[in-house]
Design a protein around this motif. Structure first.
Motif, PDB file in Angstrom:
ATOM      1  N   SER A   1       0.807  -1.225   0.000  1.00 39.77           N
ATOM      2  CA  SER A   1       0.000   0.000   0.000  1.00 39.77           C
ATOM      3  C   SER A   1       0.843   1.280   0.000  1.00 39.77           C
ATOM      4  CB  SER A   1      -0.934   0.021   1.215  1.00 39.77           C
ATOM      5  OG  SER A   1      -0.189   0.156   2.427  1.00 39.77           O
ATOM      6  N   HIS A   2       2.144   1.142   0.215  1.00 42.13           N
ATOM      7  CA  HIS A   2       3.017   2.320   0.249  1.00 42.13           C
ATOM      8  C   HIS A   2       4.471   1.845   0.156  1.00 42.13           C
ATOM      9  CE1 HIS A   2       2.756   0.836   4.384  1.00 42.13           C
ATOM     10  NE2 HIS A   2       3.898   1.478   4.648  1.00 42.13           N
ATOM     11  N   HIS A   3       5.379   2.828   0.173  1.00 41.73           N
ATOM     12  CA  HIS A   3       6.818   2.525   0.115  1.00 41.73           C
ATOM     13  C   HIS A   3       7.470   2.805   1.477  1.00 41.73           C
ATOM     14  CE1 HIS A   3       5.871   3.149  -4.187  1.00 41.73           C
ATOM     15  NE2 HIS A   3       6.787   2.229  -4.371  1.00 41.73           N
ATOM     16  N   LEU A   4       8.556   2.110   1.711  1.00 41.81           N
ATOM     17  CA  LEU A   4       9.343   2.289   2.927  1.00 41.81           C
ATOM     18  C   LEU A   4      10.716   2.834   2.569  1.00 41.81           C
ATOM     19  CD1 LEU A   4       8.596  -1.134   4.666  1.00 41.81           C
ATOM     20  CD2 LEU A   4       7.391   1.049   5.020  1.00 41.81           C
ATOM     21  N   CYS A   5      11.263   3.637   3.463  1.00 41.64           N
ATOM     22  CA  CYS A   5      12.643   4.110   3.325  1.00 41.64           C
ATOM     23  C   CYS A   5      13.368   3.772   4.616  1.00 41.64           C
ATOM     24  CB  CYS A   5      12.664   5.616   3.061  1.00 41.64           C
ATOM     25  SG  CYS A   5      14.328   6.270   2.784  1.00 41.64           S
ATOM     26  N   ASP A   6      14.324   2.907   4.538  1.00 44.38           N
ATOM     27  CA  ASP A   6      15.034   2.419   5.722  1.00 44.38           C
ATOM     28  C   ASP A   6      14.077   1.833   6.752  1.00 44.38           C
ATOM     29  OD1 ASP A   6      17.503   3.199   4.702  1.00 44.38           O
ATOM     30  OD2 ASP A   6      17.312   5.226   5.526  1.00 44.38           O
TER      31      ASP A   6
ATOM     32  N   TYR B   1       6.173   8.260   3.085  1.00 43.80           N
ATOM     33  CA  TYR B   1       5.209   9.355   2.957  1.00 43.80           C
ATOM     34  C   TYR B   1       3.924   8.930   3.667  1.00 43.80           C
ATOM     35  CZ  TYR B   1       4.396   6.127  -0.911  1.00 43.80           C
ATOM     36  OH  TYR B   1       4.220   4.995  -1.641  1.00 43.80           O
ATOM     37  N   GLU B   2       2.956   9.825   3.789  1.00 42.95           N
ATOM     38  CA  GLU B   2       1.735   9.544   4.538  1.00 42.95           C
ATOM     39  C   GLU B   2       0.664   8.834   3.713  1.00 42.95           C
ATOM     40  OE1 GLU B   2       0.225  13.060   6.300  1.00 42.95           O
ATOM     41  OE2 GLU B   2       1.989  13.394   7.588  1.00 42.95           O
ATOM     42  N   ALA B   3       0.628   9.065   2.406  1.00 46.63           N
ATOM     43  CA  ALA B   3      -0.449   8.531   1.562  1.00 46.63           C
ATOM     44  C   ALA B   3      -0.448   6.996   1.566  1.00 46.63           C
ATOM     45  CB  ALA B   3      -0.302   9.049   0.139  1.00 46.63           C
ATOM     46  N   ARG B   4      -1.656   6.405   1.334  1.00 43.19           N
ATOM     47  CA  ARG B   4      -1.801   4.951   1.202  1.00 43.19           C
ATOM     48  C   ARG B   4      -2.608   4.659  -0.066  1.00 43.19           C
ATOM     49  NH1 ARG B   4       1.582   5.586   4.218  1.00 43.19           N
ATOM     50  NH2 ARG B   4       1.951   4.634   6.281  1.00 43.19           N
ATOM     51  N   PHE B   5      -2.263   3.544  -0.727  1.00 40.23           N
ATOM     52  CA  PHE B   5      -2.852   3.208  -2.019  1.00 40.23           C
ATOM     53  C   PHE B   5      -3.355   1.774  -2.021  1.00 40.23           C
ATOM     54  CE2 PHE B   5       0.501   6.350  -2.511  1.00 40.23           C
ATOM     55  CZ  PHE B   5      -0.134   7.351  -3.240  1.00 40.23           C
ATOM     56  N   PHE B   6      -4.169   1.463  -3.021  1.00 44.01           N
ATOM     57  CA  PHE B   6      -4.585   0.062  -3.194  1.00 44.01           C
ATOM     58  C   PHE B   6      -3.369  -0.803  -3.548  1.00 44.01           C
ATOM     59  CE2 PHE B   6      -8.981   1.597  -4.842  1.00 44.01           C
ATOM     60  CZ  PHE B   6      -9.345   1.920  -3.553  1.00 44.01           C
TER      61      PHE B   6
ATOM     62  N   SER C   1       6.783   6.238  -9.352  1.00 46.68           N
ATOM     63  CA  SER C   1       6.275   4.890  -9.109  1.00 46.68           C
ATOM     64  C   SER C   1       4.810   4.795  -9.554  1.00 46.68           C
ATOM     65  CB  SER C   1       6.363   4.539  -7.624  1.00 46.68           C
ATOM     66  OG  SER C   1       5.552   3.406  -7.319  1.00 46.68           O
ATOM     67  N   PRO C   2       4.423   3.681 -10.207  1.00 47.19           N
ATOM     68  CA  PRO C   2       3.005   3.481 -10.534  1.00 47.19           C
ATOM     69  C   PRO C   2       2.226   3.134  -9.269  1.00 47.19           C
ATOM     70  CG  PRO C   2       4.460   2.049 -11.833  1.00 47.19           C
ATOM     71  CD  PRO C   2       5.257   2.578 -10.701  1.00 47.19           C
ATOM     72  N   VAL C   3       1.025   3.705  -9.140  1.00 43.44           N
ATOM     73  CA  VAL C   3       0.161   3.406  -8.003  1.00 43.44           C
ATOM     74  C   VAL C   3      -1.277   3.286  -8.494  1.00 43.44           C
ATOM     75  CG1 VAL C   3       1.657   4.603  -6.369  1.00 43.44           C
ATOM     76  CG2 VAL C   3      -0.257   5.844  -7.441  1.00 43.44           C
ATOM     77  N   LEU C   4      -2.114   2.701  -7.628  1.00 49.28           N
ATOM     78  CA  LEU C   4      -3.533   2.567  -7.926  1.00 49.28           C
ATOM     79  C   LEU C   4      -4.325   2.934  -6.680  1.00 49.28           C
ATOM     80  CD1 LEU C   4      -5.779   1.525  -9.909  1.00 49.28           C
ATOM     81  CD2 LEU C   4      -5.522  -0.704  -8.791  1.00 49.28           C
ATOM     82  N   ASP C   5      -5.308   3.834  -6.840  1.00 45.90           N
ATOM     83  CA  ASP C   5      -6.214   4.147  -5.738  1.00 45.90           C
ATOM     84  C   ASP C   5      -7.623   4.296  -6.289  1.00 45.90           C
ATOM     85  OD1 ASP C   5      -6.404   6.682  -6.877  1.00 45.90           O
ATOM     86  OD2 ASP C   5      -5.122   7.653  -5.377  1.00 45.90           O
ATOM     87  N   ALA C   6      -8.534   4.838  -5.520  1.00 41.66           N
ATOM     88  CA  ALA C   6      -9.931   4.937  -5.941  1.00 41.66           C
ATOM     89  C   ALA C   6     -10.112   5.808  -7.173  1.00 41.66           C
ATOM     90  CB  ALA C   6     -10.773   5.480  -4.781  1.00 41.66           C
TER      91      ALA C   6
ATOM     92  N   ASP D   1       7.631  11.876  -2.668  1.00 40.64           N
ATOM     93  CA  ASP D   1       6.865  12.375  -1.527  1.00 40.64           C
ATOM     94  C   ASP D   1       5.459  11.797  -1.485  1.00 40.64           C
ATOM     95  OD1 ASP D   1       8.930  14.040  -0.594  1.00 40.64           O
ATOM     96  OD2 ASP D   1       8.393  15.578  -2.068  1.00 40.64           O
ATOM     97  N   GLY D   2       5.120  10.912  -2.471  1.00 39.13           N
ATOM     98  CA  GLY D   2       3.800  10.315  -2.511  1.00 39.13           C
ATOM     99  C   GLY D   2       2.770  11.186  -3.194  1.00 39.13           C
ATOM    100  N   CYS D   3       3.229  12.250  -3.860  1.00 40.88           N
ATOM    101  CA  CYS D   3       2.296  13.177  -4.530  1.00 40.88           C
ATOM    102  C   CYS D   3       2.140  12.798  -5.998  1.00 40.88           C
ATOM    103  CB  CYS D   3       2.815  14.604  -4.430  1.00 40.88           C
ATOM    104  SG  CYS D   3       2.985  15.182  -2.728  1.00 40.88           S
TER     105      CYS D   3
END
Length: 571
Positions: A23-28, A33-38, A49-54, A63-65
């Motif tokens: 649902s998101h990426h990790l760094c160390d 970032y705060e956002a969450r995705f499908f 990065s490719p992402v999928l959400d509603a 930064d997840g933007c």
């Protein structure tokens, strides 16, 4: 902030990993970032990065933007600065700012490699496109792979593969059942014998064949033998190290070969008893309905399961497997009659193989006192079984022959020895609406022949003897799996009769398996010797026969089926 610090911050995405729930990426190890995705996929340069959400599919920055406003059905990683996306109007590539790379929309597209990308049009054809989204060459294939080091693997409609360069031109012209791109000058390739390695000219590096091979790594490759062994070989095919002994011993393999008769006769018995028509059913119900001896139904079903012709569900009910359905008489390509044929007199004739090898003559004739075709003319039940079996093989093998050569260049064609099913002639008539055909065969065969109502005006049946003057002439003649039934002397007689029935310049199509330098066809060649005294032949054998009978060999056309088309011209 120094330039080095700024660059490190900009490139921090290179350290990102995907969280376990995707649902998101990790760094160390902590959220980047705060956002969450499908769903999220891996970051690629230039840091998206490719992402999928509603809202749909798109790309995000470190930064997840969102990197742009547009939304798609699917989005994939950037390669060579371009990402494949599936939009509502079709597949395309976009730039990092979300703008489309080109106006065209495809049924599918892959990722750019070496400046080119695999794509599929809406008709199902595969090809490569350039960075403008236009085809890099004119040809469409059944499938194409990515380019690597200026080379791609493409698959033709007949299932064969070759290598092409970035201009779409064949690199070496050789074709294989399966193929990989070149790696350090060599490629993995599979022919009828198995997997091996080839050089840049498509030539095998060695004569051995394997169940599987890996690419060469510093001059060595791991390979798996057909016996389950694992070895390391050199570029010349020499075994350098055995790293796993055979799973099956040579004794076990040989023993399995020697009991092939068990399989043949078990299949024949199941068909003759009507087992596949009785399914689905339990073994006990099969036993009762077919009036079998106590416990033999269970034993027979166990054997058919071992042969992977049936499977048993949790309630103990047996069902035919996909392979087993071909033994049902209702199957459009039923092999039920073939099972009876291979388990009957031709099976018994193989007991005379030593006689055939020593004498060069038919084992069948030594056993039954007549050649196969003279014997079967007085055996109506066996004749019907054989013709039905031949018809199934013809329907399976001849359906695509019409695409291999331009039979439509002729007004009519004579299918000499076409059989009761007329498989070749009918396949050609379906493919060429203006073509007319004549099927000629022995009288007892023609009596069994039936032409579909919609083709009766374009197809006639004529009784004739291949060795006597033919009762019909034609500008084109087809001999489909005829000559392999006969010795060279008899094949010459047939070809001379064919020449008499044709004008100068007439086209002869010989459809046969062609032997080559490999061992392929060896068993069928022995079968022809044992049953009819005939033989499989290579290209040079046919060229010699044709030259002696008033023909000139034109070319040989490989097909996806077992047979090739040997084309000749009447002189």
């Amino acid at each position: 902030m120094t330039r080095a610090t700024a660059k490190a911050g900009k490139d921090r995405w290179r350290k990102y990993t995907i969280a376990s729930d995707a649902s998101h990426h990790l760094c160390d190890g902590t959220p980047a970032y705060e956002a969450r995705f499908f769903e999220v996929l891996k970051f690629h340069a230039p840091g998206l990065s490719p992402v999928l959400d509603a809202s749909g599919a798109y790309h995000i920055d470190p930064d997840g933007c969102p990197a742009y406003i547009e939304r798609h059905i699917r989005a994939f990683g950037f390669y060579e600065g371009r990402a494949a996306v599936r939009s509502k109007s079709g597949w395309l590539h976009i730039l990092p700012d979300g703008s489309p790379l080109y106006a065209e929309r495809y049924a599918w597209c892959g990722n750019f490699q070496d400046g080119l990308c695999a794509a599929r049009n809406r008709e199902g054809g595969y090809f490569h496109i350039d960075q403008r989204g236009t085809p890099a060459y004119d040809t469409c294939y059944a499938y194409v792979g990515d380019f690597r080091d200026g080379c791609s693997v493409v698959q033709y409609a007949d299932g064969m593969h070759t290598h092409i360069d970035t201009l779409g031109k064949p690199i070496h012209g050789r074709q294989f059942l399966d193929l990989d791109v070149f790696h350090k000058g060599f490629a993995r390739a599979r022919d009828e014998g198995g997997w091996h390695h080839v050089d840049m000219l498509g030539k095998p590096l060695y004569g051995a064949r394997f169940q599987n091979v890996e690419p060469f790594y510093n001059g060595q490759a791991r390979v798996e033998g057909f016996d389950g062994s694992l070895s390391v070989i050199s570029e010349s095919g020499d075994t350098l190290l055995e790293i796993r002994k055979p799973i099956r011993s040579p004794l076990e393999d040989l023993s399995g070969d020697m009991i092939g008769m068990w399989r043949t006769q078990t299949i024949r018995a199941a068909v003759e008893l009507g087992v596949f028509e009785a399914l689905p059913s339990s073994a006990e119900r099969v036993e009762r309905s077919l009036h079998l001896a106590p416990s033999t139904g269970v034993r027979l079903m166990r054997a058919l399961t071992e042969l992977e012709l049936v499977w048993r569900d949790a309630k103990g009910v047996y069902h035919p497997t996909e392979k087993g359905t071909y033994l049902k008489r209702s199957h459009p390509l039923s092999l039920a009659d073939a099972a009876l044929m291979w388990g009957g007199e031709t099976y018994t004739a193989w007991s005379k193989i030593v006689h055939s090898i020593r004498s060069g003559g038919s084992g069948f004739q030594s056993l039954y006192g007549a050649n196969f075709f003279d014997w079967i003319q007085d055996m109506p039940e066996e004749l019907a079984i054989c013709q039905a079996a031949y018809d199934t093989y013809a329907k399976h093998d001849y359906g695509e022959l019409s695409d291999a050569a331009d039979f439509g260049a002729h007004a009519d064609i004579l299918d000499a020895g076409g059989g009761a099913g007329g498989g070749l002639a009918l396949a050609l008539l379906r493919a060429y609406p203006t073509l007319k055909a004549t099927i000629m065969d022995r009288p007892e065969v023609i009596e069994l022949a039936r032409v579909p109502d919609e083709m009766r005006e374009r197809c006639r049946l004529i009784a004739g003897d291949m060795f006597e003057a033919w009762p019909v002439e034609s500008e084109a003649v087809a001999l489909a799996r005829i000559l392999h039934d006969w010795s060279d002397a008899d094949a010459l007689r047939i070809l001379r009769r064919a020449r008499e029935a044709m004008p100068v310049g007439g086209a002869l199509y010989i459809i046969e398996m062609l032997l080559d330098d490999s061992s392929a066809g060896g068993m069928l060649d022995l079968h022809m010797l044992v049953t009819t005294g005939g033989a499989e032949r290579n290209k040079d054998d046919f060229a010699k026969l044709l030259n002696e009978t008033g023909f000139e060999l034109a070319d040989v056309i490989p097909t996806r089926a077992v047979s090739s088309i040997v084309r000749a011209k009447a002189k």
